[in-house]
Design a protein around this motif. Structure first.
Motif, PDB file in Angstrom:
ATOM      1  N   ALA A 105       0.824  -1.213   0.000  1.00  0.00           N
ATOM      2  CA  ALA A 105       0.000   0.000   0.000  1.00  0.00           C
ATOM      3  C   ALA A 105       0.858   1.262   0.000  1.00  0.00           C
ATOM      4  O   ALA A 105       1.964   1.292   0.547  1.00  0.00           O
ATOM      5  CB  ALA A 105      -0.923   0.011   1.213  1.00  0.00           C
ATOM      6  N   THR A 106       0.332   2.286  -0.610  1.00  0.00           N
ATOM      7  CA  THR A 106       0.948   3.610  -0.606  1.00  0.00           C
ATOM      8  C   THR A 106       0.130   4.547   0.275  1.00  0.00           C
ATOM      9  O   THR A 106      -1.043   4.289   0.538  1.00  0.00           O
ATOM     10  CB  THR A 106       1.003   4.186  -2.031  1.00  0.00           C
ATOM     11  OG1 THR A 106      -0.315   4.132  -2.601  1.00  0.00           O
ATOM     12  CG2 THR A 106       1.960   3.396  -2.896  1.00  0.00           C
ATOM     13  N   ALA A 107       0.757   5.626   0.689  1.00  0.00           N
ATOM     14  CA  ALA A 107       0.001   6.665   1.396  1.00  0.00           C
ATOM     15  C   ALA A 107      -0.897   7.386   0.394  1.00  0.00           C
ATOM     16  O   ALA A 107      -2.100   7.521   0.594  1.00  0.00           O
ATOM     17  CB  ALA A 107       0.955   7.647   2.071  1.00  0.00           C
ATOM     18  N   MET A 108      -0.310   7.799  -0.710  1.00  0.00           N
ATOM     19  CA  MET A 108      -1.068   8.530  -1.730  1.00  0.00           C
ATOM     20  C   MET A 108      -1.949   7.575  -2.523  1.00  0.00           C
ATOM     21  O   MET A 108      -1.659   6.387  -2.629  1.00  0.00           O
ATOM     22  CB  MET A 108      -0.111   9.268  -2.672  1.00  0.00           C
ATOM     23  CG  MET A 108       0.723  10.327  -1.983  1.00  0.00           C
ATOM     24  SD  MET A 108       1.652  11.360  -3.153  1.00  0.00           S
ATOM     25  CE  MET A 108       2.687  10.159  -3.969  1.00  0.00           C
ATOM     26  N   ASP A 109      -3.006   8.117  -3.094  1.00  0.00           N
ATOM     27  CA  ASP A 109      -3.927   7.292  -3.877  1.00  0.00           C
ATOM     28  C   ASP A 109      -3.249   6.716  -5.112  1.00  0.00           C
ATOM     29  O   ASP A 109      -2.367   7.349  -5.714  1.00  0.00           O
ATOM     30  CB  ASP A 109      -5.146   8.116  -4.292  1.00  0.00           C
ATOM     31  CG  ASP A 109      -6.123   8.317  -3.138  1.00  0.00           C
ATOM     32  OD1 ASP A 109      -6.051   7.549  -2.168  1.00  0.00           O
ATOM     33  OD2 ASP A 109      -6.950   9.245  -3.224  1.00  0.00           O
ATOM     34  N   ALA A 110      -3.696   5.539  -5.497  1.00  0.00           N
ATOM     35  CA  ALA A 110      -3.123   4.841  -6.649  1.00  0.00           C
ATOM     36  C   ALA A 110      -3.195   5.691  -7.918  1.00  0.00           C
ATOM     37  O   ALA A 110      -2.310   5.607  -8.778  1.00  0.00           O
ATOM     38  CB  ALA A 110      -3.839   3.515  -6.852  1.00  0.00           C
ATOM     39  N   LYS A 111      -4.237   6.507  -8.034  1.00  0.00           N
ATOM     40  CA  LYS A 111      -4.419   7.321  -9.249  1.00  0.00           C
ATOM     41  C   LYS A 111      -3.193   8.182  -9.544  1.00  0.00           C
ATOM     42  O   LYS A 111      -2.830   8.389 -10.706  1.00  0.00           O
ATOM     43  CB  LYS A 111      -5.655   8.209  -9.096  1.00  0.00           C
ATOM     44  CG  LYS A 111      -5.970   9.034 -10.350  1.00  0.00           C
ATOM     45  CD  LYS A 111      -7.194   9.905 -10.155  1.00  0.00           C
ATOM     46  CE  LYS A 111      -7.550  10.668 -11.436  1.00  0.00           C
ATOM     47  NZ  LYS A 111      -6.454  11.539 -11.909  1.00  0.00           N
ATOM     48  N   ILE A 112      -2.553   8.681  -8.486  1.00  0.00           N
ATOM     49  CA  ILE A 112      -1.371   9.526  -8.670  1.00  0.00           C
ATOM     50  C   ILE A 112      -0.271   8.751  -9.386  1.00  0.00           C
ATOM     51  O   ILE A 112       0.421   9.275 -10.266  1.00  0.00           O
ATOM     52  CB  ILE A 112      -0.886  10.060  -7.307  1.00  0.00           C
ATOM     53  CG1 ILE A 112      -1.936  11.009  -6.722  1.00  0.00           C
ATOM     54  CG2 ILE A 112       0.470  10.751  -7.425  1.00  0.00           C
ATOM     55  CD1 ILE A 112      -1.662  11.475  -5.311  1.00  0.00           C
ATOM     56  N   PHE A 113      -0.130   7.480  -9.027  1.00  0.00           N
ATOM     57  CA  PHE A 113       0.920   6.660  -9.641  1.00  0.00           C
ATOM     58  C   PHE A 113       0.559   6.277 -11.068  1.00  0.00           C
ATOM     59  O   PHE A 113       1.428   6.206 -11.940  1.00  0.00           O
ATOM     60  CB  PHE A 113       1.181   5.419  -8.779  1.00  0.00           C
ATOM     61  CG  PHE A 113       1.723   5.772  -7.420  1.00  0.00           C
ATOM     62  CD1 PHE A 113       3.086   5.936  -7.232  1.00  0.00           C
ATOM     63  CD2 PHE A 113       0.871   5.980  -6.345  1.00  0.00           C
ATOM     64  CE1 PHE A 113       3.591   6.287  -5.998  1.00  0.00           C
ATOM     65  CE2 PHE A 113       1.364   6.326  -5.099  1.00  0.00           C
ATOM     66  CZ  PHE A 113       2.728   6.487  -4.929  1.00  0.00           C
ATOM     67  N   GLN A 120       1.317   0.668 -13.064  1.00  0.00           N
ATOM     68  CA  GLN A 120       1.245  -0.735 -13.451  1.00  0.00           C
ATOM     69  C   GLN A 120       2.066  -1.638 -12.534  1.00  0.00           C
ATOM     70  O   GLN A 120       1.893  -2.866 -12.550  1.00  0.00           O
ATOM     71  CB  GLN A 120       1.704  -0.915 -14.911  1.00  0.00           C
ATOM     72  CG  GLN A 120       3.175  -0.623 -15.169  1.00  0.00           C
ATOM     73  CD  GLN A 120       3.463   0.847 -15.411  1.00  0.00           C
ATOM     74  OE1 GLN A 120       2.602   1.687 -15.198  1.00  0.00           O
ATOM     75  NE2 GLN A 120       4.667   1.151 -15.840  1.00  0.00           N
ATOM     76  N   ILE A 121       2.956  -1.065 -11.750  1.00  0.00           N
ATOM     77  CA  ILE A 121       3.766  -1.904 -10.863  1.00  0.00           C
ATOM     78  C   ILE A 121       3.243  -1.928  -9.428  1.00  0.00           C
ATOM     79  O   ILE A 121       3.841  -2.555  -8.557  1.00  0.00           O
ATOM     80  CB  ILE A 121       5.257  -1.475 -10.867  1.00  0.00           C
ATOM     81  CG1 ILE A 121       5.416  -0.052 -10.302  1.00  0.00           C
ATOM     82  CG2 ILE A 121       5.853  -1.580 -12.253  1.00  0.00           C
ATOM     83  CD1 ILE A 121       6.853   0.326 -10.036  1.00  0.00           C
ATOM     84  N   LEU A 122       2.130  -1.250  -9.171  1.00  0.00           N
ATOM     85  CA  LEU A 122       1.575  -1.265  -7.819  1.00  0.00           C
ATOM     86  C   LEU A 122       1.107  -2.671  -7.436  1.00  0.00           C
ATOM     87  O   LEU A 122       0.461  -3.348  -8.224  1.00  0.00           O
ATOM     88  CB  LEU A 122       0.386  -0.305  -7.709  1.00  0.00           C
ATOM     89  CG  LEU A 122       0.629   1.196  -7.882  1.00  0.00           C
ATOM     90  CD1 LEU A 122      -0.679   1.948  -7.672  1.00  0.00           C
ATOM     91  CD2 LEU A 122       1.686   1.709  -6.926  1.00  0.00           C
ATOM     92  N   SER A 129      -6.167   6.131   1.964  1.00  0.00           N
ATOM     93  CA  SER A 129      -7.557   6.620   1.938  1.00  0.00           C
ATOM     94  C   SER A 129      -8.553   5.462   1.882  1.00  0.00           C
ATOM     95  O   SER A 129      -9.633   5.541   2.463  1.00  0.00           O
ATOM     96  CB  SER A 129      -7.773   7.566   0.752  1.00  0.00           C
ATOM     97  OG  SER A 129      -7.702   6.871  -0.472  1.00  0.00           O
ATOM     98  N   VAL A 130      -8.188   4.381   1.195  1.00  0.00           N
ATOM     99  CA  VAL A 130      -9.052   3.193   1.157  1.00  0.00           C
ATOM    100  C   VAL A 130      -9.154   2.581   2.551  1.00  0.00           C
ATOM    101  O   VAL A 130     -10.233   2.211   3.014  1.00  0.00           O
ATOM    102  CB  VAL A 130      -8.504   2.156   0.150  1.00  0.00           C
ATOM    103  CG1 VAL A 130      -9.288   0.843   0.233  1.00  0.00           C
ATOM    104  CG2 VAL A 130      -8.561   2.709  -1.277  1.00  0.00           C
ATOM    105  N   GLN A 131      -8.019   2.494   3.240  1.00  0.00           N
ATOM    106  CA  GLN A 131      -7.999   1.938   4.592  1.00  0.00           C
ATOM    107  C   GLN A 131      -8.822   2.793   5.560  1.00  0.00           C
ATOM    108  O   GLN A 131      -9.536   2.267   6.423  1.00  0.00           O
ATOM    109  CB  GLN A 131      -6.554   1.817   5.077  1.00  0.00           C
ATOM    110  CG  GLN A 131      -5.721   0.843   4.262  1.00  0.00           C
ATOM    111  CD  GLN A 131      -4.262   0.822   4.669  1.00  0.00           C
ATOM    112  OE1 GLN A 131      -3.918   1.014   5.842  1.00  0.00           O
ATOM    113  NE2 GLN A 131      -3.379   0.580   3.705  1.00  0.00           N
ATOM    114  N   LEU A 132      -8.759   4.100   5.385  1.00  0.00           N
ATOM    115  CA  LEU A 132      -9.572   5.000   6.217  1.00  0.00           C
ATOM    116  C   LEU A 132     -11.059   4.791   5.936  1.00  0.00           C
ATOM    117  O   LEU A 132     -11.892   4.862   6.846  1.00  0.00           O
ATOM    118  CB  LEU A 132      -9.191   6.456   5.961  1.00  0.00           C
ATOM    119  CG  LEU A 132      -7.794   6.883   6.420  1.00  0.00           C
ATOM    120  CD1 LEU A 132      -7.473   8.283   5.914  1.00  0.00           C
ATOM    121  CD2 LEU A 132      -7.680   6.833   7.944  1.00  0.00           C
TER     122      LEU A 132
END
Length: 365
Positions: A105-113, A120-122, A129-132
């Protein structure tokens, strides 16, 4: 005992403790969510040797045994935190805490990546935000009114992270430079602080927000960014530039948390110095029982640091060392149970939390 001119006023107050723990983060804290998410059809963390040391089976933890969050739960006499996604199975109790962390997981939303063409490598899209969102969804089942929630969360410990490391790992591993990644730090820190703020607004009053580990000591970084330039390494064999990057992230996070404390003076917002807690055993491995050192992975497929991307731990061509307790690094990316225990001890018993935890631990681990 306090004595006054009127006699005995009060005795030592009774021991207080946390009744529940809520954890958010990535693979350093995930106790099974990634495995349950089905993000990969056959993830190696779902098979031995993962989990071999303590649980004697794979649990979805990215280690040979327990994680920092497990040791914190032990310290307060609480059960190991069930992964949130186990809720769907209906065989877990959540009153004493829940783990929302997801490996990768990342802190920032996946959309940014995805917007930066590295999505594609996530490993997962289950960002902070999903966890929240999961937490908000679950909250209504834990307490019904604002007063009930305030009472319940008053004795709950919230662990925010470690999170943010993957926001840098993904771009670093596809060729991002330190200069480019430094520009990302304010966004990552802002995301972590916003999540912490949201949890306080939801009723959290005791929160641990973790900094990043010394990534320059990690086998994957030492392998990918290996250089013949001796001056690139510190006295412990770690890459100085990448450790400096971790310290930069941590310094920015600490500054942001100080501002947050001013906004929420009623909350105890604790910075957890994962970097300092881990740097001790990188600096003096044998003092902490790491006879095989701290830079070489226990489980891997060869190479100077026993990290081989084509034969990672659990894959064909890899094998685990006979005694993981002699190593700090487990699989090139994650640490061993013993290393996590040393970090947890540094947080619970000090001195690597600032300010200290409100309640003392009730158990040793």
């Amino acid at each position: 005992m306090i004595i006054s001119c009127l006699g005995t006023v009060s005795a030592t107050p009774p021991l207080k403790y946390y009744d529940s723990i809520f954890s958010f983060g990535d693979s350093l804290a995930d106790t099974g969510n990634f495995l349950l998410s089905g993000a990969l059809a056959f993830p190696v963390i779902g098979e031995l040797p993962y989990g071999e040391t303590y649980f004697h089976r794979a649990t979805g933890r990215c280690s040979n045994g327990r994680l920092v969050v497990d040791f914190i739960a032990e310290a307060y006499g609480l059960p190991y935190l069930p992964p949130y996604l186990a809720l769907a199975k209906g065989n877990e109790k959540f009153e004493q805490g829940v783990n929302f962390a997801v490996a990768g997981a990342t802190a920032m939303d996946a959309k940014i990546f995805y917007d930066r063409k590295i999505g594609q490598i996530l490993w997962t899209n289950d960002s902070l935000s999903v966890q929240l969102g999961w937490f908000k969804k679950l909250k209504s089942t834990l307490c019904s009114t604002k007063e009930d929630c305030a009472k319940y969360f008053k004795k709950s410990l919230f662990l925010v992270g470690e999170i943010g490391g993957n926001d840098y790992n993904y771009p670093f591993f596809v060729g991002g430079s330190i200069k480019q990644l430094k520009a990302l730090v304010p966004l990552v820190v802002e995301t972590i602080v916003a999540a912490t703020s949201m949890l306080i607004e939801e009723g959290a009053v005791e929160l641990i927000v973790a900094g990043n580990l010394p990534i320059g000591c990690n086998a994957v970084y030492l392998t990918l960014f290996r250089t013949p330039n001796i001056s690139a390494y510190d006295q412990n064999g770690c890459l100085k530039a990448y450790n400096a990057f971790s310290k930069y992230h941590n310094s920015q996070l600490k500054l942001a948390l100080e501002t947050l404390r001013q906004k929420y003076p009623h909350a105890n917002i604790i910075y957890a110095d994962y970097y300092g807690a881990a740097k001790r055993f990188f600096h003096a491995p044998k003092h902490y029982g790491f006879s095989e050192g701290t830079l070489v992975a226990c489980c891997g497929g060869g190479g100077p640091y026993n990290f081989n991307n084509s034969a990672r731990c659990g894959h064909t061509g890899s094998r685990a060392c006979l005694d993981p307790s002699t190593h700090a690094n487990w699989d090139g990316v994650h640490l061993t149970e013993v290393a996590y225990r040393h970090i947890a001890m540094g947080l619970v018993k000090g001195p690597f939390t600032s300010p200290p935890l409100t309640f003392p631990p009730i158990n040793d681990f």
